[in-house]
Write a protein that holds these residues in place. Structure first.
Motif, mmCIF file in Angstrom:
data_model
loop_
_atom_site.group_PDB
_atom_site.id
_atom_site.type_symbol
_atom_site.label_atom_id
_atom_site.label_comp_id
_atom_site.label_asym_id
_atom_site.label_seq_id
_atom_site.Cartn_x
_atom_site.Cartn_y
_atom_site.Cartn_z
ATOM 1 N N LEU A 123 4.706 12.787 -5.737
ATOM 2 C CA LEU A 123 3.370 13.334 -5.981
ATOM 3 C C LEU A 123 2.492 13.274 -4.737
ATOM 4 C CD1 LEU A 123 2.613 11.796 -9.504
ATOM 5 C CD2 LEU A 123 3.168 14.175 -8.981
ATOM 6 N N GLN A 124 2.873 12.436 -3.786
ATOM 7 C CA GLN A 124 2.083 12.302 -2.563
ATOM 8 C C GLN A 124 2.209 13.530 -1.671
ATOM 9 O OE1 GLN A 124 -0.721 10.479 -1.522
ATOM 10 N NE2 GLN A 124 0.533 8.757 -2.177
ATOM 11 N N TYR A 125 3.262 14.339 -1.881
ATOM 12 C CA TYR A 125 3.556 15.443 -0.965
ATOM 13 C C TYR A 125 3.334 16.825 -1.585
ATOM 14 C CZ TYR A 125 5.753 11.419 1.147
ATOM 15 O OH TYR A 125 5.973 10.170 1.660
ATOM 16 N N LYS A 126 3.098 16.862 -2.900
ATOM 17 C CA LYS A 126 2.770 18.143 -3.544
ATOM 18 C C LYS A 126 1.572 17.914 -4.451
ATOM 19 C CE LYS A 126 5.592 21.295 -4.917
ATOM 20 N NZ LYS A 126 6.616 22.056 -5.656
ATOM 21 N N LYS A 127 0.419 18.212 -3.907
ATOM 22 C CA LYS A 127 -0.821 18.054 -4.652
ATOM 23 C C LYS A 127 -1.454 19.429 -4.841
ATOM 24 C CE LYS A 127 -1.656 13.440 -2.748
ATOM 25 N NZ LYS A 127 -2.620 12.561 -2.025
ATOM 26 N N PHE A 128 -2.171 19.546 -5.949
ATOM 27 C CA PHE A 128 -2.785 20.827 -6.268
ATOM 28 C C PHE A 128 -4.258 20.656 -6.605
ATOM 29 C CE2 PHE A 128 1.697 21.354 -7.192
ATOM 30 C CZ PHE A 128 1.986 22.613 -6.691
ATOM 31 N N THR A 129 -5.009 21.661 -6.230
ATOM 32 C CA THR A 129 -6.368 21.795 -6.744
ATOM 33 C C THR A 129 -6.270 22.662 -7.991
ATOM 34 O OG1 THR A 129 -7.336 21.653 -4.542
ATOM 35 C CG2 THR A 129 -8.691 22.622 -6.282
ATOM 36 N N THR A 130 -6.688 22.137 -9.133
ATOM 37 C CA THR A 130 -6.533 22.867 -10.396
ATOM 38 C C THR A 130 -7.890 23.226 -10.973
ATOM 39 O OG1 THR A 130 -6.494 20.808 -11.676
ATOM 40 C CG2 THR A 130 -4.380 21.660 -10.919
ATOM 41 N N THR A 131 -7.934 24.372 -11.618
ATOM 42 C CA THR A 131 -9.144 24.799 -12.328
ATOM 43 C C THR A 131 -8.756 25.357 -13.687
ATOM 44 O OG1 THR A 131 -9.051 27.008 -11.315
ATOM 45 C CG2 THR A 131 -10.420 25.342 -10.214
ATOM 46 N N ALA A 132 -9.650 25.188 -14.655
ATOM 47 C CA ALA A 132 -9.478 25.788 -15.984
ATOM 48 C C ALA A 132 -10.816 26.427 -16.346
ATOM 49 C CB ALA A 132 -9.082 24.729 -16.999
ATOM 50 N N ILE A 133 -10.799 27.739 -16.532
ATOM 51 C CA ILE A 133 -12.034 28.505 -16.742
ATOM 52 C C ILE A 133 -11.940 29.278 -18.055
ATOM 53 C CG2 ILE A 133 -13.565 30.282 -15.790
ATOM 54 C CD1 ILE A 133 -13.429 27.803 -14.071
ATOM 55 N N ASP A 134 -13.018 29.240 -18.829
ATOM 56 C CA ASP A 134 -13.093 30.045 -20.051
ATOM 57 C C ASP A 134 -13.080 31.521 -19.667
ATOM 58 O OD1 ASP A 134 -14.496 31.584 -22.271
ATOM 59 O OD2 ASP A 134 -14.327 29.596 -23.207
ATOM 60 N N SER A 135 -12.138 32.281 -20.250
ATOM 61 C CA SER A 135 -11.955 33.679 -19.843
ATOM 62 C C SER A 135 -13.148 34.563 -20.176
ATOM 63 C CB SER A 135 -10.697 34.256 -20.509
ATOM 64 O OG SER A 135 -10.839 34.254 -21.928
ATOM 65 N N PHE B 85 4.384 4.217 -9.372
ATOM 66 C CA PHE B 85 3.901 4.125 -8.008
ATOM 67 C C PHE B 85 2.383 3.998 -7.959
ATOM 68 C CE2 PHE B 85 7.723 6.844 -7.857
ATOM 69 C CZ PHE B 85 8.526 6.068 -7.042
ATOM 70 N N LYS B 86 1.904 3.315 -6.918
ATOM 71 C CA LYS B 86 0.474 3.325 -6.636
ATOM 72 C C LYS B 86 0.080 4.714 -6.150
ATOM 73 C CE LYS B 86 -0.447 -1.478 -5.355
ATOM 74 N NZ LYS B 86 -0.937 -2.363 -4.259
ATOM 75 N N SER B 87 -1.206 5.004 -6.223
ATOM 76 C CA SER B 87 -1.671 6.326 -5.789
ATOM 77 C C SER B 87 -1.458 6.535 -4.291
ATOM 78 C CB SER B 87 -3.152 6.496 -6.125
ATOM 79 O OG SER B 87 -3.927 5.511 -5.467
ATOM 80 N N THR B 88 -1.311 5.440 -3.526
ATOM 81 C CA THR B 88 -1.103 5.559 -2.082
ATOM 82 C C THR B 88 0.360 5.455 -1.677
ATOM 83 O OG1 THR B 88 -1.507 3.179 -1.900
ATOM 84 C CG2 THR B 88 -3.398 4.642 -1.525
ATOM 85 N N SER B 89 1.261 5.258 -2.641
ATOM 86 C CA SER B 89 2.669 5.038 -2.305
ATOM 87 C C SER B 89 3.311 6.295 -1.742
ATOM 88 C CB SER B 89 3.449 4.571 -3.532
ATOM 89 O OG SER B 89 4.824 4.429 -3.213
ATOM 90 N N LYS C 199 0.815 -1.218 0.000
ATOM 91 C CA LYS C 199 0.000 0.000 0.000
ATOM 92 C C LYS C 199 0.847 1.265 0.000
ATOM 93 C CE LYS C 199 -3.856 2.230 2.390
ATOM 94 N NZ LYS C 199 -4.845 2.119 3.498
ATOM 95 N N TYR C 200 1.882 1.298 0.835
ATOM 96 C CA TYR C 200 2.597 2.554 1.049
ATOM 97 C C TYR C 200 4.020 2.599 0.492
ATOM 98 C CZ TYR C 200 -1.122 3.962 4.236
ATOM 99 O OH TYR C 200 -2.333 4.312 4.769
ATOM 100 N N LEU C 201 4.606 1.440 0.197
ATOM 101 C CA LEU C 201 6.014 1.439 -0.195
ATOM 102 C C LEU C 201 6.240 0.647 -1.473
ATOM 103 C CD1 LEU C 201 7.508 0.830 3.361
ATOM 104 C CD2 LEU C 201 7.283 3.026 2.193
ATOM 105 N N ALA C 202 5.233 0.630 -2.353
ATOM 106 C CA ALA C 202 5.351 -0.116 -3.613
ATOM 107 C C ALA C 202 6.097 0.726 -4.637
ATOM 108 C CB ALA C 202 3.968 -0.478 -4.139
ATOM 109 N N ASP C 203 7.121 0.121 -5.228
ATOM 110 C CA ASP C 203 7.929 0.807 -6.244
ATOM 111 C C ASP C 203 8.178 -0.159 -7.386
ATOM 112 O OD1 ASP C 203 9.700 2.349 -7.714
ATOM 113 O OD2 ASP C 203 11.433 1.716 -6.526
ATOM 114 N N SER C 204 7.427 -0.007 -8.468
ATOM 115 C CA SER C 204 7.602 -0.878 -9.635
ATOM 116 C C SER C 204 8.318 -0.104 -10.732
ATOM 117 C CB SER C 204 6.239 -1.378 -10.134
ATOM 118 O OG SER C 204 5.587 -2.108 -9.123
ATOM 119 N N TYR C 205 9.639 -0.075 -10.630
ATOM 120 C CA TYR C 205 10.469 0.594 -11.641
ATOM 121 C C TYR C 205 10.009 2.041 -11.885
ATOM 122 C CZ TYR C 205 11.584 -4.291 -12.379
ATOM 123 O OH TYR C 205 11.938 -5.598 -12.185
ATOM 124 N N GLY C 206 9.766 2.746 -10.781
ATOM 125 C CA GLY C 206 9.398 4.150 -10.892
ATOM 126 C C GLY C 206 7.920 4.388 -11.077
#
Length: 673
Positions: free
Chosen positions: A94-106, A85-89, A76-83
């Motif tokens: 990516l586990q430590y820098k996440k963003f909320t993103t938006t794209a809006i028509d100007s 990763f699972k979403s929970t790894s 669950k937390y330490l899976a590394d398959s040749y670079g």
């Protein structure tokens, strides 16, 4: 010992199973009871070995339970398959820098319909603009036949026997709709023209009544019947009618005949039936092979292969990088390049046979060497053309990454799209918190094994002892007997110590530590469990997300290798983040791969893992087998010993019987005196 096995070891039972009729003997002695009591003393060494073996089996189960807990945690937390990763790894940055993103028509201020956005570990909080001039498109070519498609017309094999059709029937499928066509039983056709055009009983009248005007059209030429389509109809197929009045054979068709190619039919059969509009030819010494190249990848197919299998093989090839399909509605072949963008991404060259130049009509042969050019290009490949933050970019993909921001194009044209990236610290916080909770659970599990009290008064039960107890009593006894088997175990103690030390070691080039981002160990009673200062951790994630990310997930320049020297391990350990340090420690203990000494992880070498080769090749298993051998030998000796006792008592009975007989004789003699 498994339930139901009693005391049998490798087929040997320490209790002699010879059938005897027992009871009080002529001497008045209860022989069986006496022998049983004598054997109880004889079986003491056997029972001692049995209990030792049972304890080793229980210890094996205890080790394996810890191994399984670690494997689940690792997965669950330490899976590394040749670079990858699972979403929970927690190894992934990516586990430590996440963003909320938006794209809006100007202009419309609505959510964008032409672009979606995501960030990665290199992204920076901020806003961006993107305008999609055009998307990247794939090159597409398709077959090009004059006056029709790839298939031949649906025509009979010979002139119809029109005089034999009265009352007979056949089925016709029109784009999946099946109807039974039955000829009038009182009308005998006088000619092929009468068969087709008779205003009351002819084929065209019957087809019009069944499907409507202009959809299916019959015609004849020299007595041979042909079925055509109109009014938007595409696929026709013929099938047999009623068994006793089947008309297809008289019309000179076979069941399954169609005006479209059958993908499940072999190339050879399609050629023999004339299913292609242009005749298919093969090459090779036996004239039974198709050979061609697509984008430099060579293909060779025997004529026995089905059309579907050939197309699937081409589509699944990673070098050819094309998708080819047969469109049965349009009756044409369509090939699409998997590589988007400008340039000629579909190049076909035939070397044997004519599938692409003739049958599929997708290329023209241009010279004697067989070099070819695409015959009909319906869509030229084009690069994506975008303007991001005022800079014009061209890419041969609709997924474009710039400065850690990934733009996925889903439309083109229109207004400028405003994009924003806002750190999602709460999501990162929850990921770290979830990890800490499961880490603490593992520490609890291992520490409980290490500190459990072992009570020598509770030993494994023999079969005799179990017979004197209820199932509930046996269950409670064995629960008590199985506790403390891993108390102060050196492997587990070493692993827990290393895990605790790893989490509080420094990471080269990273100023942050676990404690100054709000994660510390509790008091001594917590035995290495972690506690989180939620406010302090959130502040660290908000103010210095890169430091937190590198503390946990910085990757060493070297990969994990069980054959590393002590110095190499130390160098790797100093370079990598806490999660990679933890991963190495768990790998050392539950690794299923072998090192240069043919050794797996420490726990697997000790107790093995179910489903792995180590299940029957480990230290404890060897001890169990050694005890089994001793038990087998003792069981044989006990059997011999018991037989000796019974033999002695049998001899005693004989002697007593003889003495009684002699005594009775003397008594008789004295009585006569």
């Amino acid at each position: 010992m498994k339930e139901g096995e009693d005391m049998a070891i490798n087929g040997i039972n320490p209790y002699n199973t010879t059938m005897r009729v027992m009871g009080l003997s002529g001497s008045g002695l209860d022989t069986q009871s006496i022998v049983t009591q004598l054997m109880q003393a004889e079986r003491m060494p056997y029972n001692s070995i049995y209990r030792k073996k049972e304890l080793i089996e229980w210890k094996t189960e205890a080790y394996r339970s810890v191994t399984n807990v670690l494997k689940n945690f690792q997965s669950k937390y330490l899976a590394d398959s040749y670079g990858s990763f699972k979403s929970t790894s927690m190894l992934s940055q990516l586990q430590y820098k996440k963003f909320t993103t938006t794209a809006i028509d100007s202009v419309t201020k609505a959510a964008s319909s032409i672009v979606s956005v995501s960030g990665d570990s290199t992204s920076i909080e901020g806003t961006h603009t993107i305008q999609v001039i055009n998307m990247a498109k794939a090159q597409i070519i398709e077959s090009d036949f004059a006056g029709g498609g790839a298939s031949s017309a649906l025509a009979g094999s010979d002139a119809a026997d029109f005089s034999e059709l009265a009352g007979k029937s056949f089925r016709i499928s029109v784009d999946g709709v099946n109807k039974l066509i039955t000829f009038n039983s009182s009308h005998t056709f006088t000619s092929a023209d009468d068969l087709v055009n008779n205003a009351q009983y002819g084929l065209n009248k019957l087809l019009e009544d069944a499907f409507g005007a202009g959809k299916v059209l019959a015609s004849e030429d020299g007595g041979k019947i042909t079925f055509g389509t109109g009014a938007g109809v595409s696929r026709l197929s013929l099938y047999m009618g009623a068994a006793e009045s089947e008309a297809l054979s008289a019309l000179k068709f076979s069941a399954g005949d169609s005006n479209r190619l059958s993908l499940g039919t072999s190339l050879e059969q399609l050629a023999e039936k004339g299913a292609f509009k242009n005749s298919i030819t093969f090459g090779g010494d036996d004239s039974d092979t198709l050979e061609f190249e697509i984008n430099g990848k060579k293909f060779s197919f025997n004529k026995s292969v089905t059309l579907s299998s050939m197309l699937s093989t081409i589509n699944g090839d990673s070098t050819a990088r094309v998708n080819i399909q047969y469109d049965s509605t349009a009756d044409k072949f369509i090939m699409t390049a998997k590589q988007l963008g400008d340039g000629k991404n579909i190049v076909i060259k035939e070397t044997k046979g004519n599938f692409f130049s003739g049958t599929a009509a997708m290329i023209d042969i241009t010279d004697a060497e067989g070099n070819s050019t695409n015959k009909k290009e319906v869509q030229q490949g084009t690069d994506a053309n975008v303007v991001i933050d005022g800079q014009t970019l061209k890419r041969s993909s609709n997924v474009i990454t710039v400065n850690g921001v990934t733009y996925t194009l889903t439309g083109e044209g229109g207004n400028v799209q405003n994009v924003s990236l806002v750190p999602d610290t709460e999501s990162v916080f929850n990921s770290i918190k979830g990890f800490v909770e499961e880490y603490n659970s593992i520490i609890d599990t291992i520490n409980s094994k290490l500190s459990e009290k072992y009570d020598r008064n509770y030993q494994p039960l023999t079969s005799e002892e179990k017979e004197a107890m209820t199932e509930e009593q046996i269950k409670k006894w064995e629960e008590k007997a199985k506790t403390g088997l891993l108390k102060n175990d050196s492997i587990l103690q070493s692993m827990v110590y290393q895990m605790r030390a790893a989490l509080y070691s420094s990471v080269e080039g990273v100023s942050a530590s676990l404690s100054n981002v709000g994660i510390t160990t509790g008091d001594y009673s917590q035995k290495g469990k972690l506690t989180i200062d939620e406010k302090k951790l959130r502040e660290a994630l908000q103010n210095n997300p890169d430091a937190v990310m590198n503390l946990f997930s910085k990757k060493s320049d070297t990969s994990y290798d069980p054959n590393m020297t002590k110095e190499q391990k130390a160098e790797r350990n100093s370079q990598q983040g806490l999660m990679w340090k933890l991963s190495d420690i768990i790998n050392d203990n539950i690794r299923t791969s072998r090192n240069s000494n043919n050794e797996k992880g420490f726990l697997l070498e000790k107790a093995g893992l179910v489903g792995d080769a180590s299940e029957y090749s480990n230290m404890l298993y060897d001890q169990i087998e050694d005890y089994n051998d001793k038990l087998k030998d003792l069981a044989n000796k006990l059997g011999v010993k018991e037989e000796k006792y019974y033999l002695k008592f049998a001899n005693l009975e004989k002697l007593l019987a003889k003495m009684n007989s002699q005594s009775n004789w003397f008594s008789q003699q004295f009585g006569k005196m």
